[in-house]
Design a protein around this motif. Structure first.
Motif, PDB file in Angstrom:
ATOM      1  N   ALA A  59     -15.335  13.031  -3.259  1.00 38.76           N
ATOM      2  CA  ALA A  59     -16.147  11.808  -3.201  1.00 38.76           C
ATOM      3  C   ALA A  59     -15.777  10.936  -2.006  1.00 38.76           C
ATOM      4  O   ALA A  59     -16.635  10.274  -1.410  1.00 38.76           O
ATOM      5  N   LEU A  60     -14.493  10.934  -1.637  1.00 37.08           N
ATOM      6  CA  LEU A  60     -14.021  10.067  -0.551  1.00 37.08           C
ATOM      7  C   LEU A  60     -13.773  10.820   0.758  1.00 37.08           C
ATOM      8  O   LEU A  60     -13.286  10.239   1.726  1.00 37.08           O
ATOM      9  N   SER A  61     -14.095  12.122   0.761  1.00 36.87           N
ATOM     10  CA  SER A  61     -13.860  12.971   1.942  1.00 36.87           C
ATOM     11  C   SER A  61     -12.393  12.940   2.372  1.00 36.87           C
ATOM     12  O   SER A  61     -12.060  12.761   3.546  1.00 36.87           O
ATOM     13  N   LEU A  62     -11.516  13.101   1.385  1.00 36.65           N
ATOM     14  CA  LEU A  62     -10.077  13.141   1.631  1.00 36.65           C
ATOM     15  C   LEU A  62      -9.513  14.477   1.152  1.00 36.65           C
ATOM     16  O   LEU A  62     -10.134  15.170   0.355  1.00 36.65           O
ATOM     17  N   ALA A  63      -8.312  14.803   1.607  1.00 36.75           N
ATOM     18  CA  ALA A  63      -7.622  15.986   1.093  1.00 36.75           C
ATOM     19  C   ALA A  63      -7.011  15.638  -0.263  1.00 36.75           C
ATOM     20  O   ALA A  63      -6.582  14.499  -0.466  1.00 36.75           O
ATOM     21  N   PRO A  64      -6.979  16.599  -1.196  1.00 32.59           N
ATOM     22  CA  PRO A  64      -6.374  16.322  -2.507  1.00 32.59           C
ATOM     23  C   PRO A  64      -4.948  15.771  -2.407  1.00 32.59           C
ATOM     24  O   PRO A  64      -4.568  14.877  -3.166  1.00 32.59           O
ATOM     25  N   GLY A  65      -4.168  16.283  -1.454  1.00 34.58           N
ATOM     26  CA  GLY A  65      -2.805  15.792  -1.276  1.00 34.58           C
ATOM     27  C   GLY A  65      -2.775  14.325  -0.887  1.00 34.58           C
ATOM     28  O   GLY A  65      -1.888  13.566  -1.321  1.00 34.58           O
ATOM     29  N   THR A  66      -3.744  13.911  -0.071  1.00 36.92           N
ATOM     30  CA  THR A  66      -3.832  12.503   0.333  1.00 36.92           C
ATOM     31  C   THR A  66      -4.146  11.630  -0.873  1.00 36.92           C
ATOM     32  O   THR A  66      -3.576  10.543  -1.037  1.00 36.92           O
ATOM     33  N   VAL A  67      -5.039  12.115  -1.733  1.00 36.06           N
ATOM     34  CA  VAL A  67      -5.370  11.369  -2.952  1.00 36.06           C
ATOM     35  C   VAL A  67      -4.123  11.233  -3.829  1.00 36.06           C
ATOM     36  O   VAL A  67      -3.823  10.150  -4.351  1.00 36.06           O
ATOM     37  N   ARG A  68      -3.365  12.336  -3.977  1.00 35.80           N
ATOM     38  CA  ARG A  68      -2.139  12.279  -4.789  1.00 35.80           C
ATOM     39  C   ARG A  68      -1.153  11.267  -4.210  1.00 35.80           C
ATOM     40  O   ARG A  68      -0.505  10.522  -4.952  1.00 35.80           O
ATOM     41  N   ASN A  69      -1.039  11.223  -2.894  1.00 35.57           N
ATOM     42  CA  ASN A  69      -0.136  10.249  -2.258  1.00 35.57           C
ATOM     43  C   ASN A  69      -0.580   8.821  -2.544  1.00 35.57           C
ATOM     44  O   ASN A  69       0.240   7.936  -2.824  1.00 35.57           O
ATOM     45  N   HIS A  70      -1.912   8.592  -2.471  1.00 34.60           N
ATOM     46  CA  HIS A  70      -2.437   7.255  -2.763  1.00 34.60           C
ATOM     47  C   HIS A  70      -2.159   6.871  -4.219  1.00 34.60           C
ATOM     48  O   HIS A  70      -1.760   5.741  -4.506  1.00 34.60           O
ATOM     49  N   VAL A  71      -2.360   7.829  -5.134  1.00 31.40           N
ATOM     50  CA  VAL A  71      -2.125   7.551  -6.556  1.00 31.40           C
ATOM     51  C   VAL A  71      -0.656   7.214  -6.795  1.00 31.40           C
ATOM     52  O   VAL A  71      -0.328   6.267  -7.516  1.00 31.40           O
ATOM     53  N   SER A  72       0.253   7.959  -6.149  1.00 33.54           N
ATOM     54  CA  SER A  72       1.683   7.669  -6.293  1.00 33.54           C
ATOM     55  C   SER A  72       2.009   6.256  -5.824  1.00 33.54           C
ATOM     56  O   SER A  72       2.770   5.520  -6.478  1.00 33.54           O
ATOM     57  N   ALA A  73       1.417   5.869  -4.690  1.00 32.65           N
ATOM     58  CA  ALA A  73       1.650   4.524  -4.161  1.00 32.65           C
ATOM     59  C   ALA A  73       1.096   3.458  -5.104  1.00 32.65           C
ATOM     60  O   ALA A  73       1.730   2.422  -5.337  1.00 32.65           O
ATOM     61  N   ILE A  74      -0.079   3.725  -5.663  1.00 32.32           N
ATOM     62  CA  ILE A  74      -0.714   2.782  -6.599  1.00 32.32           C
ATOM     63  C   ILE A  74       0.174   2.571  -7.822  1.00 32.32           C
ATOM     64  O   ILE A  74       0.431   1.437  -8.242  1.00 32.32           O
ATOM     65  N   LEU A  75       0.654   3.673  -8.415  1.00 25.66           N
ATOM     66  CA  LEU A  75       1.473   3.586  -9.622  1.00 25.66           C
ATOM     67  C   LEU A  75       2.756   2.808  -9.349  1.00 25.66           C
ATOM     68  O   LEU A  75       3.189   1.992 -10.174  1.00 25.66           O
ATOM     69  N   ALA A  76       3.342   3.033  -8.169  1.00 27.86           N
ATOM     70  CA  ALA A  76       4.574   2.320  -7.819  1.00 27.86           C
ATOM     71  C   ALA A  76       4.312   0.822  -7.633  1.00 27.86           C
ATOM     72  O   ALA A  76       5.058  -0.021  -8.136  1.00 27.86           O
ATOM     73  N   LYS A  77       3.236   0.495  -6.928  1.00 24.71           N
ATOM     74  CA  LYS A  77       2.929  -0.919  -6.666  1.00 24.71           C
ATOM     75  C   LYS A  77       2.589  -1.686  -7.936  1.00 24.71           C
ATOM     76  O   LYS A  77       2.934  -2.864  -8.066  1.00 24.71           O
ATOM     77  N   LEU A  78       1.885  -1.027  -8.866  1.00 20.61           N
ATOM     78  CA  LEU A  78       1.449  -1.714 -10.085  1.00 20.61           C
ATOM     79  C   LEU A  78       2.434  -1.553 -11.234  1.00 20.61           C
ATOM     80  O   LEU A  78       2.257  -2.152 -12.296  1.00 20.61           O
ATOM     81  N   ALA A  79       3.463  -0.729 -11.030  1.00 23.59           N
ATOM     82  CA  ALA A  79       4.490  -0.489 -12.048  1.00 23.59           C
ATOM     83  C   ALA A  79       3.877   0.019 -13.353  1.00 23.59           C
ATOM     84  O   ALA A  79       4.183  -0.473 -14.443  1.00 23.59           O
ATOM     85  N   VAL A  80       2.971   0.995 -13.218  1.00 19.32           N
ATOM     86  CA  VAL A  80       2.376   1.641 -14.390  1.00 19.32           C
ATOM     87  C   VAL A  80       2.637   3.136 -14.303  1.00 19.32           C
ATOM     88  O   VAL A  80       3.019   3.648 -13.243  1.00 19.32           O
TER      89      VAL A  80
END
Length: 200
Positions: free
Chosen positions: A163-184
Protein backbone atom coordinates in the motif's frame (compact mmCIF):
# COMPACT_ATOMS: atom_id res chain seq x y z
CA UNK A 1 -28.46 27.11 -5.18
CA UNK A 2 -25.78 25.19 -3.24
CA UNK A 3 -25.90 21.48 -4.10
CA UNK A 4 -24.96 19.37 -1.05
CA UNK A 5 -24.07 15.69 -0.58
CA UNK A 6 -24.44 14.32 2.96
CA UNK A 7 -22.53 11.24 4.14
CA UNK A 8 -23.17 9.77 7.59
CA UNK A 9 -23.48 6.12 8.59
CA UNK A 10 -26.13 6.96 11.23
CA UNK A 11 -29.38 6.97 9.24
CA UNK A 12 -31.38 9.03 11.73
CA UNK A 13 -28.79 11.81 11.91
CA UNK A 14 -28.33 11.79 8.13
CA UNK A 15 -32.03 12.03 7.35
CA UNK A 16 -32.69 14.65 10.06
CA UNK A 17 -29.86 16.84 8.83
CA UNK A 18 -31.00 16.48 5.23
CA UNK A 19 -34.56 17.47 6.21
CA UNK A 20 -33.36 20.54 8.12
CA UNK A 21 -31.03 21.66 5.33
CA UNK A 22 -33.84 21.30 2.78
CA UNK A 23 -35.66 24.07 4.68
CA UNK A 24 -32.90 26.49 3.66
CA UNK A 25 -33.88 28.46 0.55
CA UNK A 26 -30.41 28.35 -0.99
CA UNK A 27 -29.43 24.72 -0.23
CA UNK A 28 -30.42 21.61 -2.18
CA UNK A 29 -29.54 18.18 -0.77
CA UNK A 30 -28.73 16.13 -3.87
CA UNK A 31 -27.48 12.89 -2.26
CA UNK A 32 -27.48 11.02 1.04
CA UNK A 33 -24.76 8.38 1.52
CA UNK A 34 -24.27 5.85 4.30
CA UNK A 35 -20.51 5.31 4.06
CA UNK A 36 -17.31 6.75 2.66
CA UNK A 37 -17.04 4.55 -0.42
CA UNK A 38 -20.57 5.46 -1.49
CA UNK A 39 -19.84 9.14 -0.84
CA UNK A 40 -16.79 9.08 -3.12
CA UNK A 41 -18.68 7.32 -5.93
CA UNK A 42 -21.74 9.59 -5.69
CA UNK A 43 -19.70 12.79 -5.41
CA UNK A 44 -17.70 11.91 -8.52
CA UNK A 45 -20.93 11.05 -10.34
CA UNK A 46 -22.97 14.17 -9.47
CA UNK A 47 -20.24 16.70 -8.55
CA UNK A 48 -22.00 18.59 -5.73
CA UNK A 49 -20.81 22.01 -4.57
CA UNK A 50 -20.27 20.87 -0.98
CA UNK A 51 -19.85 17.44 0.63
CA UNK A 52 -20.90 17.29 4.28
CA UNK A 53 -18.99 14.30 5.67
CA UNK A 54 -19.15 12.54 9.02
CA UNK A 55 -15.65 11.84 10.30
CA UNK A 56 -16.41 8.44 11.84
CA UNK A 57 -17.70 6.19 9.05
CA UNK A 58 -16.90 2.54 8.31
CA UNK A 59 -14.31 1.97 5.61
CA UNK A 60 -13.22 5.42 4.48
CA UNK A 61 -13.63 8.13 7.11
CA UNK A 62 -14.62 11.69 6.25
CA UNK A 63 -11.05 12.93 5.96
CA UNK A 64 -10.08 10.07 3.64
CA UNK A 65 -13.14 10.82 1.49
CA UNK A 66 -12.14 14.49 1.30
CA UNK A 67 -8.59 13.55 0.32
CA UNK A 68 -9.80 11.32 -2.53
CA UNK A 69 -12.29 13.89 -3.79
CA UNK A 70 -9.75 16.75 -3.73
CA UNK A 71 -7.85 14.93 -6.49
CA UNK A 72 -10.95 14.28 -8.62
CA UNK A 73 -13.54 17.07 -8.37
CA UNK A 74 -13.81 20.68 -7.20
CA UNK A 75 -16.40 20.09 -4.43
CA UNK A 76 -15.65 21.68 -1.06
CA UNK A 77 -15.64 19.25 1.86
CA UNK A 78 -16.94 19.98 5.36
CA UNK A 79 -16.22 17.38 8.05
CA UNK A 80 -18.43 17.01 11.13
CA UNK A 81 -17.43 14.90 14.11
CA UNK A 82 -18.64 13.89 17.53
CA UNK A 83 -15.07 13.94 18.87
CA UNK A 84 -13.15 16.91 17.48
CA UNK A 85 -9.61 15.82 18.32
CA UNK A 86 -6.82 18.25 17.39
CA UNK A 87 -4.76 15.62 15.55
CA UNK A 88 -7.71 14.87 13.31
CA UNK A 89 -8.06 18.58 12.52
CA UNK A 90 -4.44 18.70 11.31
CA UNK A 91 -5.04 15.63 9.14
CA UNK A 92 -8.27 17.15 7.79
CA UNK A 93 -6.65 20.43 6.80
CA UNK A 94 -3.78 18.57 5.14
CA UNK A 95 -6.37 16.62 3.09
CA UNK A 96 -7.93 19.79 1.74
CA UNK A 97 -11.00 19.96 4.01
CA UNK A 98 -12.64 23.39 3.83
CA UNK A 99 -14.76 23.18 6.98
CA UNK A 100 -14.46 21.34 10.29
CA UNK A 101 -17.01 21.45 13.10
CA UNK A 102 -18.45 19.33 15.93
CA UNK A 103 -21.78 17.53 15.56
CA UNK A 104 -23.02 19.47 18.58
CA UNK A 105 -23.62 22.54 16.40
CA UNK A 106 -27.17 23.32 15.25
CA UNK A 107 -28.49 22.97 11.71
CA UNK A 108 -28.46 26.76 11.24
CA UNK A 109 -24.73 26.86 11.96
CA UNK A 110 -24.11 23.86 9.69
CA UNK A 111 -25.95 25.73 6.93
CA UNK A 112 -23.81 28.82 7.56
CA UNK A 113 -20.61 26.75 7.32
CA UNK A 114 -21.87 25.15 4.09
CA UNK A 115 -22.37 28.64 2.63
CA UNK A 116 -18.90 29.69 3.82
CA UNK A 117 -17.32 26.59 2.25
CA UNK A 118 -19.24 27.02 -1.00
CA UNK A 119 -17.83 30.54 -1.23
CA UNK A 120 -14.33 29.08 -0.96
CA UNK A 121 -13.58 30.26 2.57
CA UNK A 122 -12.18 27.86 5.16
CA UNK A 123 -14.02 27.46 8.47
CA UNK A 124 -12.69 25.74 11.59
CA UNK A 125 -14.76 25.69 14.76
CA UNK A 126 -13.07 28.09 17.25
CA UNK A 127 -13.02 25.55 20.10
CA UNK A 128 -11.41 22.90 17.91
CA UNK A 129 -8.86 25.44 16.64
CA UNK A 130 -7.95 26.49 20.19
CA UNK A 131 -7.47 22.85 21.23
CA UNK A 132 -5.31 22.21 18.17
CA UNK A 133 -3.04 25.14 18.98
CA UNK A 134 -2.46 23.86 22.51
CA UNK A 135 -2.01 20.21 21.52
CA UNK A 136 1.48 18.79 21.30
CA UNK A 137 2.74 17.13 18.14
CA UNK A 138 2.80 13.32 17.99
CA UNK A 139 6.20 11.72 18.61
CA UNK A 140 5.90 9.70 15.38
CA UNK A 141 7.18 10.75 11.96
CA UNK A 142 4.77 11.24 9.06
CA UNK A 143 5.91 7.92 7.55
CA UNK A 144 5.35 6.10 10.85
CA UNK A 145 1.84 7.56 10.99
CA UNK A 146 1.30 6.35 7.39
CA UNK A 147 2.29 2.83 8.47
CA UNK A 148 -0.18 2.89 11.36
CA UNK A 149 -2.93 4.30 9.14
CA UNK A 150 -2.33 1.65 6.46
CA UNK A 151 -2.45 -1.11 9.07
CA UNK A 152 -5.32 0.10 11.21
CA UNK A 153 -7.62 -2.64 9.85
CA UNK A 154 -5.23 -5.45 10.82
CA UNK A 155 -3.42 -5.59 7.47
CA UNK A 156 -0.28 -7.73 7.27
CA UNK A 157 3.21 -6.29 6.96
CA UNK A 158 3.20 -7.28 3.30
CA UNK A 159 -0.12 -5.53 2.65
CA UNK A 160 1.11 -2.35 4.34
CA UNK A 161 4.33 -2.50 2.34
CA UNK A 162 2.42 -2.79 -0.94
CA UNK A 163 0.00 0.00 0.00
CA UNK A 164 2.87 2.39 0.80
CA UNK A 165 5.31 1.14 -1.87
CA UNK A 166 7.83 0.13 0.79
CA UNK A 167 9.88 -3.00 1.40
CA UNK A 168 8.45 -5.31 4.10
CA UNK A 169 11.68 -4.92 6.09
CA UNK A 170 11.25 -1.14 6.06
CA UNK A 171 7.71 -1.52 7.39
CA UNK A 172 9.00 -3.81 10.17
CA UNK A 173 11.63 -1.21 11.09
CA UNK A 174 8.96 1.51 11.24
CA UNK A 175 6.73 -0.68 13.42
CA UNK A 176 9.64 -1.37 15.81
CA UNK A 177 10.30 2.36 16.10
CA UNK A 178 6.59 3.07 16.68
CA UNK A 179 6.32 0.48 19.47
CA UNK A 180 9.43 1.87 21.17
CA UNK A 181 8.27 5.49 20.96
CA UNK A 182 4.76 4.75 22.24
CA UNK A 183 5.90 2.16 24.82
CA UNK A 184 3.34 -0.41 23.67
CA UNK A 185 3.76 -4.09 22.84
CA UNK A 186 1.68 -4.58 19.68
CA UNK A 187 0.81 -2.71 16.50
CA UNK A 188 -2.89 -2.92 17.45
CA UNK A 189 -2.14 -1.11 20.71
CA UNK A 190 -0.20 1.51 18.78
CA UNK A 191 -3.12 2.05 16.38
CA UNK A 192 -5.54 2.44 19.29
CA UNK A 193 -3.18 4.87 21.04
CA UNK A 194 -2.84 6.97 17.88
CA UNK A 195 -6.58 6.94 17.11
CA UNK A 196 -7.47 8.03 20.65
CA UNK A 197 -5.19 11.03 20.28
CA UNK A 198 -6.43 11.91 16.82
CA UNK A 199 -3.08 11.31 15.11
CA UNK A 200 -4.57 8.98 12.50
Amino acid sequence: MIRVLIADDEAMIRSALAALLRLEADIEVVAECEDGEQAVAEAIRIEPDVCLLDLEMPGLDGVEVAGRLSRRISARCVVVTRHARPGVLRRALASGVTGFLPKSRGADEVARVIRTAAAGTRYVDPEVAADALSDERPPLTDRELDVLRAGRGGETTGQIARALSLAPGTVRNHVSAILAKLAVRTRQQAVKHAEERGWI
